[in-house]
Design an enzyme around this catalytic site. Structure first.
Site, short mmCIF file in Angstrom:
data_model
loop_
_atom_site.label_atom_id
_atom_site.label_comp_id
_atom_site.label_asym_id
_atom_site.label_seq_id
_atom_site.Cartn_x
_atom_site.Cartn_y
_atom_site.Cartn_z
N SER A 142 0.87 -1.18 0.00
CA SER A 142 0.00 0.00 0.00
C SER A 142 0.90 1.22 0.00
O SER A 142 2.07 1.15 0.41
CB SER A 142 -0.84 0.00 1.28
OG SER A 142 -1.48 1.26 1.46
N TYR A 155 -2.15 -0.87 10.61
CA TYR A 155 -2.04 -1.08 9.16
C TYR A 155 -0.73 -0.49 8.63
O TYR A 155 0.00 -1.15 7.89
CB TYR A 155 -3.25 -0.44 8.51
CG TYR A 155 -3.44 -0.70 7.04
CD1 TYR A 155 -4.03 -1.88 6.59
CD2 TYR A 155 -3.06 0.25 6.08
CE1 TYR A 155 -4.24 -2.10 5.22
CE2 TYR A 155 -3.27 0.03 4.73
CZ TYR A 155 -3.86 -1.14 4.30
OH TYR A 155 -4.07 -1.35 2.95
P1 NAD Z 1 -10.94 -6.80 0.25
O1 NAD Z 1 -11.54 -6.64 1.60
O2 NAD Z 1 -11.80 -6.62 -0.96
O3 NAD Z 1 -10.24 -8.23 0.12
C1 NAD Z 1 -9.47 -8.78 1.16
C2 NAD Z 1 -9.33 -10.27 0.92
O4 NAD Z 1 -8.56 -10.83 2.00
C3 NAD Z 1 -10.68 -11.01 0.91
O5 NAD Z 1 -10.65 -12.03 -0.06
C4 NAD Z 1 -10.75 -11.62 2.32
O6 NAD Z 1 -11.55 -12.78 2.41
C5 NAD Z 1 -9.28 -11.95 2.52
N1 NAD Z 1 -8.91 -12.18 3.91
C6 NAD Z 1 -9.09 -11.36 4.99
N2 NAD Z 1 -8.63 -11.98 6.10
C7 NAD Z 1 -8.16 -13.19 5.71
C8 NAD Z 1 -7.56 -14.29 6.40
N3 NAD Z 1 -7.36 -14.26 7.72
N4 NAD Z 1 -7.22 -15.38 5.68
C9 NAD Z 1 -7.43 -15.44 4.33
N5 NAD Z 1 -7.97 -14.43 3.64
C10 NAD Z 1 -8.33 -13.32 4.32
O7 NAD Z 1 -9.69 -5.80 0.23
P2 NAD Z 1 -8.80 -5.20 -0.95
O8 NAD Z 1 -9.03 -3.73 -0.94
O9 NAD Z 1 -8.95 -5.95 -2.22
O10 NAD Z 1 -7.35 -5.42 -0.34
C11 NAD Z 1 -6.42 -6.37 -0.83
C12 NAD Z 1 -5.03 -5.95 -0.40
O11 NAD Z 1 -4.71 -4.70 -1.00
C13 NAD Z 1 -4.88 -5.76 1.11
O12 NAD Z 1 -3.62 -6.24 1.52
C14 NAD Z 1 -4.97 -4.27 1.27
O13 NAD Z 1 -4.32 -3.83 2.42
C15 NAD Z 1 -4.26 -3.81 0.01
N6 NAD Z 1 -4.58 -2.44 -0.41
C16 NAD Z 1 -5.85 -2.05 -0.62
C17 NAD Z 1 -6.10 -0.74 -1.02
C18 NAD Z 1 -7.49 -0.22 -1.29
O14 NAD Z 1 -7.64 0.99 -1.41
N7 NAD Z 1 -8.48 -1.06 -1.41
C19 NAD Z 1 -5.02 0.15 -1.19
C20 NAD Z 1 -3.74 -0.31 -0.97
C21 NAD Z 1 -3.53 -1.60 -0.57
#
Ligand code: NAD
Length: 260
Positions: A142, A155
């Site tokens: 991120s 985070y």
């Molecule tokens: P999301 O909530 O859509 O997806 C998260 C996924 O992780 C889901 O499939 C969920 O089931 C899974 N998950 C959560 N806890 C788990 C566990 N204990 N075991 C197995 N799976 C688990 O979120 P997203 O926005 O797609 O985020 C994905 C990644 O990208 C994360 O690491 C997040 O920090 C990072 N990220 C997101 C953003 C954003 O703006 N959405 C920005 C930068 C980084």
């Protein structure tokens, strides 16, 4: 492009992880999905992806916060496909609170799901990659791995930790055919961010479009969400042969956020 490769994407039942799994499968890679959700919905995701791409797509329900589950997830992928060539550590959660009120249980959950899971998966997948002298480890970090925001102590700490892990692993395998990189997106419109929009709309008593522009995208100069497809395209590039010298990098894809 990725025929004869196999990929494991943690947290790929939703959001960015599913987008990456989709792109990898379209490029010809076998894919192991992982993450939480309704069993019937996940089975439909899996079978639709397999039918659309003609590749092998499986699902494993590991809770990546548990070392034993992650070892089983990597072993199941190796057993089903013969290898884990591409490991994408994507699973993540968010929790927002002033540090003095931050519940310890939530702090540990964020460290376990974001940072410790990446360590467990790399530890389990690396021996096979070394044997084959080829691998791509991509940690979905991120902009919060590079800069901080208030109220996101767990985070931000976990995401900075993932970049430290990325650099260390990259150095340890630098003379092999394995690379290890971090991708650092700005805000992407996924369920993880939808929850924050709802929370902020309530807290500031603002309509959704103003929360998006004035609160969520306050630090993102482009004032546009990053597209999941653009992150997936960067993953594909890092998996290609022309990215073989990119390792130990933390690559922003953030609409200018970390240029400030
Ligand atoms: P999301 O909530 O859509 O997806 C998260 C996924 O992780 C889901 O499939 C969920 O089931 C899974 N998950 C959560 N806890 C788990 C566990 N204990 N075991 C197995 N799976 C688990 O979120 P997203 O926005 O797609 O985020 C994905 C990644 O990208 C994360 O690491 C997040 O920090 C990072 N990220 C997101 C953003 C954003 O703006 N959405 C920005 C930068 C980084």
């Amino acid at each position: 492009m990725l025929k004869n490769k196999s990929a494991l994407v943690t947290g790929s039942t939703s959001g960015i992880g599913f987008g990456i799994a989709h792109a990898l499968a379209r490029a010809g890679s076998s894919v192991m999905l992982n993450g939480f959700g309704d069993a019937a919905v996940i089975e439909k995701l899996r079978s639709d992806l397999a039918a659309e791409t003609g590749t092998r797509v499986l699902y494993h329900a590991a809770d990546v916060s548990r070392a034993g589950d992650v070892a089983a997830l990597v072993a199941a992928t190796e057993q089903a496909f013969g290898s884990v060539d591409i490991l994408v550590n994507n699973a993540g959660i968010q929790f927002v609170s002033p540090v003095e009120d931050f519940p310890e249980e939530r702090w540990h959950a964020v460290q376990d799901i974001v940072l410790n899971s990446s360590f467990y998966a790399i530890k389990a997948a690396l021996p096979g990659m070394k044997q084959r002298n080829w691998g791509r480890i991509i940690n979905l970090v991120s902009a919060h791995g590079l800069v901080a925001s208030p109220f996101k102590s767990a985070y931000v700490a976990a995401k900075h930790g993932q970049i430290g892990l990325t650099k260390t692993v990259a150095l340890e395998v630098a003379e092999t055919g394995i690379t290890c990189n971090a991708i650092c997106p700005g805000y992407v419109l996924t369920p993880l961010v939808e929850n924050q929009i709802e929370g902020q709309a309530l807290a500031h008593q603002l309509p959704r479009d103003r929360v998006i522009r004035e609160v969520i995208l306050a630090s993102q100069p482009s004032k546009r969400f990053v597209e999941i497809e653009d992150i997936a395209a960067l993953v594909l590039f890092l998996c290609g042969e022309s990215a073989k010298s990119i390792t130990g990098s933390a690559i922003p894809i953030d609409g200018g956020w970390t240029a400030r």
